[in-house]
Write a protein that holds these residues in place. Structure first.
Motif, short mmCIF file in Angstrom:
data_model
loop_
_atom_site.label_atom_id
_atom_site.label_comp_id
_atom_site.label_asym_id
_atom_site.label_seq_id
_atom_site.Cartn_x
_atom_site.Cartn_y
_atom_site.Cartn_z
N CYS A 6 0.93 -1.26 -0.11
CA CYS A 6 -0.07 -0.15 -0.01
C CYS A 6 0.71 1.18 0.07
CB CYS A 6 -0.94 0.05 1.29
SG CYS A 6 0.00 0.11 2.63
N VAL A 7 2.05 1.10 0.23
CA VAL A 7 2.91 2.18 0.26
C VAL A 7 3.69 2.74 -1.08
CG1 VAL A 7 4.50 3.49 1.67
CG2 VAL A 7 3.29 1.77 2.61
N VAL A 8 2.88 2.62 -2.22
CA VAL A 8 3.61 2.61 -3.42
C VAL A 8 3.18 4.10 -4.13
CG1 VAL A 8 3.37 1.98 -5.83
CG2 VAL A 8 3.31 0.43 -3.92
N SER A 9 1.76 4.71 -3.87
CA SER A 9 1.23 5.92 -4.62
C SER A 9 1.35 6.73 -3.31
CB SER A 9 0.07 5.68 -5.19
OG SER A 9 -0.38 6.67 -5.29
N LEU A 10 2.24 7.58 -3.47
CA LEU A 10 2.19 8.74 -2.29
C LEU A 10 1.58 9.97 -2.57
CD1 LEU A 10 5.96 7.80 -1.24
CD2 LEU A 10 3.66 7.20 0.03
N ALA A 11 0.79 10.55 -1.48
CA ALA A 11 0.25 11.85 -1.63
C ALA A 11 0.76 12.92 -0.59
CB ALA A 11 -1.15 11.84 -1.61
N ARG A 44 -7.50 4.29 -0.72
CA ARG A 44 -7.68 4.64 0.58
C ARG A 44 -6.16 4.82 0.96
NH1 ARG A 44 -12.56 2.89 3.78
NH2 ARG A 44 -14.11 2.51 1.91
N PHE A 45 -6.23 5.97 2.04
CA PHE A 45 -5.15 6.05 2.87
C PHE A 45 -4.51 5.31 4.16
CE2 PHE A 45 -6.32 9.88 0.67
CZ PHE A 45 -5.08 10.47 0.08
N GLY A 52 -1.37 -1.08 16.86
CA GLY A 52 -0.02 -1.86 16.68
C GLY A 52 -0.04 -1.95 15.01
N ALA A 53 -0.46 -1.66 14.20
CA ALA A 53 -0.46 -2.03 12.74
C ALA A 53 -0.87 -0.90 11.90
CB ALA A 53 -1.39 -3.25 12.43
N TYR A 54 -0.64 -0.93 10.78
CA TYR A 54 -1.00 -0.05 9.56
C TYR A 54 -1.84 -0.92 8.54
CZ TYR A 54 3.07 2.85 11.05
OH TYR A 54 3.93 3.43 11.95
N ALA A 55 -2.79 -0.11 8.06
CA ALA A 55 -3.72 -0.73 7.07
C ALA A 55 -4.50 0.37 6.36
CB ALA A 55 -5.00 -1.42 7.54
N ALA A 56 -4.77 0.31 4.85
CA ALA A 56 -5.19 1.37 4.06
C ALA A 56 -6.72 1.23 4.19
CB ALA A 56 -5.05 0.93 2.69
N THR A 57 -7.06 2.29 5.30
CA THR A 57 -8.44 2.39 5.66
C THR A 57 -8.94 3.73 5.77
OG1 THR A 57 -7.89 2.60 8.10
CG2 THR A 57 -8.03 0.18 7.28
N ALA A 58 -8.16 4.57 5.47
CA ALA A 58 -8.65 6.10 5.69
C ALA A 58 -9.18 6.60 4.32
CB ALA A 58 -7.57 7.05 5.99
#
Length: 104
Positions: A6-11, A44-45, A52-58
């Protein structure tokens, strides 16, 4: 969520007042900057989940984690969130908030 997929397209980046933020034009332009990460597939961001984790949920950048890109070499970075936690990987490709770089 696949590790780091998920950390491929950055804004993010600096923008003039009222203008939309722009992603850096070069891999070197990330150095010492803060950026929100957006999932390529869902749009999603990346946000923290469960502490404790990261996910593309925002759904919007304002709900995303701001990652500080600390240069570790030419075009390579260690990512740190505003809480001082580092982007790390865990079992099964989980993307975690770690206290040390690399695998958590």
């Amino acid at each position: 969520m696949a590790a780091l997929a998920c950390v491929v397209s950055l804004a993010g980046g600096a923008a003039a007042a009222g203008a939309a933020p722009r992603a850096p034009r070069s891999v070197y332009a990330f150095a010492n900057g803060c950026f929100a990460a957006r999932a390529v597939g869902s749009g999603r961001f990346v946000a923290t989940v469960g502490g404790g984790a990261y996910a593309a949920t925002a759904r919007a950048a304002r709900g995303a984690v701001a990652f500080y890109f600390k240069a570790t070499g030419l075009g390579t970075y260690m990512l740190q969130d505003s809480g001082g936690r580092l982007l790390s990987t865990g079992a099964g490709g989980a993307v975690l908030r770690g206290s040390a770089p690399g695998a958590g």
